[in-house]
Design an enzyme around this catalytic site. Structure first.
Site, mmCIF file in Angstrom:
data_model
loop_
_atom_site.group_PDB
_atom_site.id
_atom_site.type_symbol
_atom_site.label_atom_id
_atom_site.label_comp_id
_atom_site.label_asym_id
_atom_site.label_seq_id
_atom_site.Cartn_x
_atom_site.Cartn_y
_atom_site.Cartn_z
ATOM 1 N N HIS A 1 8.989 -3.566 3.661
ATOM 2 C CA HIS A 1 8.517 -3.781 2.289
ATOM 3 C C HIS A 1 9.693 -4.125 1.361
ATOM 4 O O HIS A 1 9.608 -5.021 0.530
ATOM 5 C CB HIS A 1 7.879 -2.504 1.729
ATOM 6 C CG HIS A 1 6.658 -2.031 2.451
ATOM 7 N ND1 HIS A 1 6.634 -0.884 3.193
ATOM 8 C CD2 HIS A 1 5.400 -2.539 2.520
ATOM 9 C CE1 HIS A 1 5.433 -0.688 3.690
ATOM 10 N NE2 HIS A 1 4.663 -1.685 3.307
ATOM 11 N N VAL B 1 10.638 -7.483 9.617
ATOM 12 C CA VAL B 1 11.791 -6.582 9.766
ATOM 13 C C VAL B 1 11.463 -5.588 10.877
ATOM 14 O O VAL B 1 10.371 -5.012 10.899
ATOM 15 C CB VAL B 1 12.092 -5.846 8.443
ATOM 16 C CG1 VAL B 1 13.232 -4.857 8.616
ATOM 17 C CG2 VAL B 1 12.422 -6.854 7.342
ATOM 18 N N ASP C 1 2.057 -9.250 8.980
ATOM 19 C CA ASP C 1 0.594 -9.381 8.922
ATOM 20 C C ASP C 1 0.277 -10.877 8.867
ATOM 21 O O ASP C 1 -0.096 -11.420 7.821
ATOM 22 C CB ASP C 1 0.066 -8.641 7.692
ATOM 23 C CG ASP C 1 0.383 -7.162 7.767
ATOM 24 O OD1 ASP C 1 -0.343 -6.437 8.444
ATOM 25 O OD2 ASP C 1 1.406 -6.755 7.178
ATOM 26 N N GLN D 1 -3.122 -12.137 7.713
ATOM 27 C CA GLN D 1 -3.299 -11.843 6.282
ATOM 28 C C GLN D 1 -2.591 -12.887 5.422
ATOM 29 O O GLN D 1 -3.131 -13.362 4.417
ATOM 30 C CB GLN D 1 -2.750 -10.453 5.979
ATOM 31 C CG GLN D 1 -2.642 -10.133 4.498
ATOM 32 C CD GLN D 1 -2.221 -8.707 4.254
ATOM 33 O OE1 GLN D 1 -3.036 -7.800 4.330
ATOM 34 N NE2 GLN D 1 -0.945 -8.500 3.954
ATOM 35 N N GLN E 1 -10.575 -2.368 2.165
ATOM 36 C CA GLN E 1 -10.120 -3.045 3.382
ATOM 37 C C GLN E 1 -10.102 -2.106 4.592
ATOM 38 O O GLN E 1 -9.688 -2.494 5.672
ATOM 39 C CB GLN E 1 -8.758 -3.699 3.169
ATOM 40 C CG GLN E 1 -7.583 -2.755 2.997
ATOM 41 C CD GLN E 1 -6.328 -3.498 2.616
ATOM 42 O OE1 GLN E 1 -6.226 -4.065 1.531
ATOM 43 N NE2 GLN E 1 -5.353 -3.521 3.518
ATOM 44 N N MET F 1 0.837 -1.201 0.000
ATOM 45 C CA MET F 1 0.000 0.000 0.000
ATOM 46 C C MET F 1 0.872 1.252 0.000
ATOM 47 O O MET F 1 0.408 2.346 0.320
ATOM 48 C CB MET F 1 -0.938 0.010 1.216
ATOM 49 C CG MET F 1 -1.915 -1.165 1.194
ATOM 50 S SD MET F 1 -3.436 -0.839 2.075
ATOM 51 C CE MET F 1 -2.824 -0.545 3.725
HETATM 52 P P1 AMP Z 1 1.295 -2.954 3.507
HETATM 53 O O1 AMP Z 1 1.849 -1.891 2.645
HETATM 54 O O2 AMP Z 1 1.221 -2.582 4.953
HETATM 55 O O3 AMP Z 1 0.021 -3.542 2.969
HETATM 56 O O4 AMP Z 1 2.352 -4.145 3.464
HETATM 57 C C1 AMP Z 1 2.732 -4.741 2.243
HETATM 58 C C2 AMP Z 1 3.474 -6.007 2.531
HETATM 59 O O5 AMP Z 1 4.652 -5.717 3.288
HETATM 60 C C3 AMP Z 1 2.660 -7.001 3.354
HETATM 61 O O6 AMP Z 1 2.885 -8.319 2.859
HETATM 62 C C4 AMP Z 1 3.222 -6.819 4.729
HETATM 63 O O7 AMP Z 1 3.087 -7.963 5.551
HETATM 64 C C5 AMP Z 1 4.677 -6.551 4.428
HETATM 65 N N1 AMP Z 1 5.308 -5.866 5.547
HETATM 66 C C6 AMP Z 1 4.901 -4.719 6.145
HETATM 67 N N2 AMP Z 1 5.700 -4.425 7.200
HETATM 68 C C7 AMP Z 1 6.623 -5.417 7.270
HETATM 69 C C8 AMP Z 1 7.720 -5.710 8.142
HETATM 70 N N3 AMP Z 1 8.033 -4.899 9.170
HETATM 71 N N4 AMP Z 1 8.441 -6.815 7.917
HETATM 72 C C9 AMP Z 1 8.141 -7.646 6.891
HETATM 73 N N5 AMP Z 1 7.122 -7.434 6.024
HETATM 74 C C10 AMP Z 1 6.371 -6.342 6.214
#
Ligand code: AMP
Length: 324
Positions: free
Chosen positions: A80, A219, A193, A196, A104, A73
């Site tokens: 990411h 991370v 997540d 998810q 969502q 997102m």
């Molecule tokens: P989002 O932009 O929040 O929808 O996240 C996009 C993807 O990045 C999703 O698969 C998240 O689980 C992953 N993600 C977000 N934060 C982290 C993190 N700290 N460590 C690993 N993956 C992450």
């Protein structure tokens, strides 16, 4: 070796011509100005039109090159980018999507304030050697008359599903649509997540979607806080309080290592760690089966500890797999 031979003519012309009228535009302005709604950032191709991206990706697939998809997102951070880096190692072509998916978010949630910074995101993705970015509009993803949704699997019901009704319906719908727009060999999702990731894995299994779901480790910041786009909402004081989530998970891990098997006692200590940091609104603290998310009362096998709690107006989630 992956090929990076993608430079679109308009962007190449702009890059070569210092007096070009589009030279100092932001990337968003550039995309709006270009007739095909495509541009290139350091050789990385950016598509605003999902349909154009789909046609191009289908063409690339005929060249038998493997494709990795990283759905996001935006408001990208190193969490990411770790997904992009893993995709880079494993695939010939890396595609990232940036789409703040309205379906969502509940009406009272932070859709309107969700951080957006396309320029910085594109620079970061280009630096991580992403090949193609899809940043579609909500109008294209949800055209007038849109009414088809994915009914998410059972694992979507508890925890986040209970606190955020409709959330996983929106997630499953947009992710399945992205899988159709970007037919990838692998798609990368963070364990940050956790629920998810399970929802997507179960959906892919149940609907026989031809994509491999690759889970990626969480991370964290140096002090343990899981990286999140929402961390930027936190004041310096709240940022300190937020450390309690990972500390509560550390406490759970320590207890399990020392032989504790009573889930109630472990959850009690986790709640104490959160309350000690001044967190009053806790949505859930549970130990659950890592595959079904059914809550556990005693740890007779692998488990996952999951937390959702509010720091001020910001809702944070974190989790840890616990091996007994
Ligand atoms: P989002 O932009 O929040 O929808 O996240 C996009 C993807 O990045 C999703 O698969 C998240 O689980 C992953 N993600 C977000 N934060 C982290 C993190 N700290 N460590 C690993 N993956 C992450």
């Amino acid at each position: 070796m992956h090929e990076r031979a993608f430079v679109l003519a308009p962007a190449a012309e702009i890059a070569a011509d210092w007096h070009h009228p589009l030279r100092n535009k932001t990337i968003r302005e550039l995309l709006a100005a270009l007739p095909s709604q495509q541009c290139a950032v350091n050789g990385m191709r950016v598509f605003i039109s999902a349909r154009d991206a789909q046609l191009e990706i289908m063409r690339l697939r005929t060249e038998r090159r493997s494709l990795g998809l990283v759905p996001t997102m935006g408001a990208l951070h190193d969490g990411h980018l770790s997904l992009v880096r893993l995709a880079r190692e494993q695939s010939d072509i890396v595609v990232a999507s940036i789409f703040v998916n309205p379906t969502q978010f509940a009406p009272h949630e932070d859709l309107g304030q969700y951080p957006r910074n396309l320029d910085a995101d594109l620079q970061a993705l280009a630096a991580a050697q992403c090949d193609i970015v899809l940043a579609p509009s909500a109008a294209e993803m949800y055209p007038a008359g849109f009414s088809t949704y994915v009914e998410p699997p059972a694992v979507a019901a508890p925890l986040e599903g209970a606190c955020r009704p409709g959330h996983f319906r929106g997630v499953a719908t947009v992710v399945l649509k992205l899988f159709h727009l970007v037919p990838a060999d692998r798609a990368y999702f963070g364990q940050k997540d956790y629920q998810q990731l399970l929802v997507i894995r179960h959906m892919v299994r149940d609907l026989a979607v031809p994509v491999e779901i690759v889970p990626c480790p969480i991370v964290r910041e140096a002090d343990g806080l899981a990286m999140s786009s929402r961390n930027r909402y936190l004041s310096p004081h709240q940022r300190q309080q937020a450390r309690a989530l990972s500390r509560a998970l550390d406490a759970a891990e320590r207890l399990v290592k020392s032989g504790e098997r009573d889930a109630r006692r472990i959850v009690g200590q986790m709640r104490d760690a959160l309350a000690g940091a001044g967190m009053e609104r806790i949505d859930y603290v549970v130990l659950a089966d890592p595959e079904s998310l059914v809550e556990k009362s005693s740890l007779d096998g692998p488990a996952v500890a999951l937390i959702a709690a509010h720091v001020g107006n910001t809702r944070l989630i974190d989790n840890r797999l616990l091996n007994t």
